[in-house]
Design a protein around this motif. Sequence first.
Motif, PDB file in Angstrom:
ATOM      1  N   GLU A 156       0.639  -1.204  -0.229  1.00 20.45           N
ATOM      2  CA  GLU A 156       0.577   0.156   0.303  1.00 20.45           C
ATOM      3  C   GLU A 156       1.205   1.377   0.013  1.00 20.45           C
ATOM      4  O   GLU A 156       0.407   2.375  -0.956  1.00 20.45           O
ATOM      5  CB  GLU A 156      -1.112   0.171   1.077  1.00 20.45           C
ATOM      6  N   TRP A 157       2.006   1.121   0.810  1.00 19.82           N
ATOM      7  CA  TRP A 157       2.878   2.431   1.034  1.00 19.82           C
ATOM      8  C   TRP A 157       3.631   2.390  -0.530  1.00 19.82           C
ATOM      9  O   TRP A 157       3.721   3.828  -1.327  1.00 19.82           O
ATOM     10  CB  TRP A 157       4.312   1.693   1.954  1.00 19.82           C
ATOM     11  N   ALA A 158       4.389   1.250  -1.443  1.00 19.15           N
ATOM     12  CA  ALA A 158       4.667   1.189  -2.600  1.00 19.15           C
ATOM     13  C   ALA A 158       3.402   1.876  -3.509  1.00 19.15           C
ATOM     14  O   ALA A 158       3.817   2.967  -4.834  1.00 19.15           O
ATOM     15  CB  ALA A 158       4.249   0.054  -2.704  1.00 19.15           C
ATOM     16  N   LYS A 159       2.472   1.822  -3.506  1.00 27.24           N
ATOM     17  CA  LYS A 159       1.258   2.121  -4.377  1.00 27.24           C
ATOM     18  C   LYS A 159       1.251   3.550  -4.462  1.00 27.24           C
ATOM     19  O   LYS A 159       1.075   4.467  -5.362  1.00 27.24           O
ATOM     20  CB  LYS A 159       0.104   1.368  -4.218  1.00 27.24           C
ATOM     21  N   GLY A 160       1.592   4.439  -2.701  1.00 27.12           N
ATOM     22  CA  GLY A 160       1.106   5.488  -3.175  1.00 27.12           C
ATOM     23  C   GLY A 160       2.622   6.425  -3.388  1.00 27.12           C
ATOM     24  O   GLY A 160       2.295   7.633  -3.304  1.00 27.12           O
TER      25      GLY A 160
END
Length: 584
Positions: free
Chosen positions: A468-472
């Motif tokens: 989720e962090w990578a996605k954002g």
Amino acid sequence: MADQDLYPIAVLIDELKHDDVALRLAAIRRISTIALALGAERTRDELIPFLDESIDDEDEVLLALAEELGGFVDFVGGPVFGHLLLAPLETLAAVEETVVRDKAVDSAAKIGAVLSQRQIEDFYIPMVNRLSKGDWFTSRTSACGLYAPVYHLASAKTQDDLRALFATLCKDETPMVRRAAATNLAKLVKKLTKPHVVGEIYPLFSALAQDEQDSVRLLTVEGLIAIAEILTPEETKSMLLTILRSMCVDKSWRVRYMIAEKFVAVAKAVGGDIVKEELIHAFVQVLKDNEAEVRTAASTQAPGFSAMIDKETVLRDIMPCIRDLVADSSQHVRAALATEISGLSPILGKEHTIEHLLPLFLTLLKDEASEVRLNIISKLDKVNTVIGIDLLSQSLLPAIVELAEDKQWRVRLAIIENIPLLASQLGVKFFDEKLGPLCMAWLGDCVYSIREAAVANLRKLTEVFGYEWAKGSIIPKVLEMGKHSNYLYRMTTIFAVTTLAHAVNGEVLKDLIVPTITHLASDPIPNIRFNVAKSMEQLVPLLKKAGLAGLLNDPLKPALLKLSEDGDMDVRYFAQHALTALAA
């Protein structure tokens, strides 16, 4: 066995006699195959005598033979026939080349360990006797390494003979033989009873420790440690202390180097009283030695020795020396210290680490030598466990950020490799603010190895912080690079999203990664297109695993079919390869 089965073996035997060294070497490497085909009986009756009679004069071939024979016991029919291998090894143990002799000794010792006492008495000990009394120093040198491996397996009478024979080697007129005896003395000590060590071995050790040749004296440090481990503290003081003192101030720097390199082991062996009374001063001496090699060796021992004494003594006696070494004129000394200095943090504790060590870390992080900077970076986790990430980041982060742009690419690489560790300690917020931009900047570095490491770094960070962090935080920036006018940035985008695909969920694969790769399939640069095909091949199993097999038919398959008809040969090749994987 039929004649046709024996023909290849005969060919290999002929190769052992061939003029071409490469052929003979290849044949030696296959003698286990020959032995397996011959069977144990014919190996004993034919192959081993042949090898013994035709010892080659090429060192490379001899070395290979010595190595192979060490694992040959099973091929001659097991341990009961293992003694038959000692004959060729005895010959090899007497040749001129040192590495061949050493390997022959290793193999003979390995075989001796599986022999029965009868075999040892009848075959192994006579071999040791012959080598120990050989006319050439080469055989006597080899003999020194053959005592310890079987001493405990011999009878009491034979043990007496072995000790007496070893004593003659310790007094040999040839320095090379005394060196070998000094090297193997510690191994033999560990097999002996205390009375034998004190009564027979100690006088030999004492003479070797005072040998006129420094190359002999330096090899007695291991012997000192082995003997000290057997003696009581009082006996150590009376028997070894004088020798230990002389070693620490020996006129030869090589002897001082050896004692410095083994200082912690020596300190553990001699006991706490001698450490407090003698070795603190001695350690300060080697830390201040006028030879850089000695100071380098002593630097590696600083944390281990400091852990054996009280904190106040470390601060009073050891730390002033450490401060001097940080500014040492020798790069090798500073590099060795940079590797070890963080080990002092747990010993000194938080308060003293902040006061005494942090300034030294900063100095080393700014050292002119890249190796020094690299070594201090790679050990920062020990400091973090003591003082906490807040203090570490406040004190050292500016220096780390500066190093992230270091002109030496290996230093930048070391920073990248430590980023996941720092990230897990710093937390997401701090990372995004301070280190996130650096991680993206590395993707555009001029050195390929840095770009490659930066891509691997993104995957590790995703595993630390979650997809989720990578996605954002990072994937949008990576995708933006895919639109860059410079093809290298677009190439890096392919590598990055392909690597990230292994650490994200199906949603990210479907919505972000597959569309990006498919879009780049029509790039004007052939190198981009064939890397797209390679990327798609890697995505196939990931999409299947994520339950997204539908994406294989659309859009991956149409894109690959188009690439398989590309004007560039490499693009067509990798596209067809990917289509094969997709069909499978």
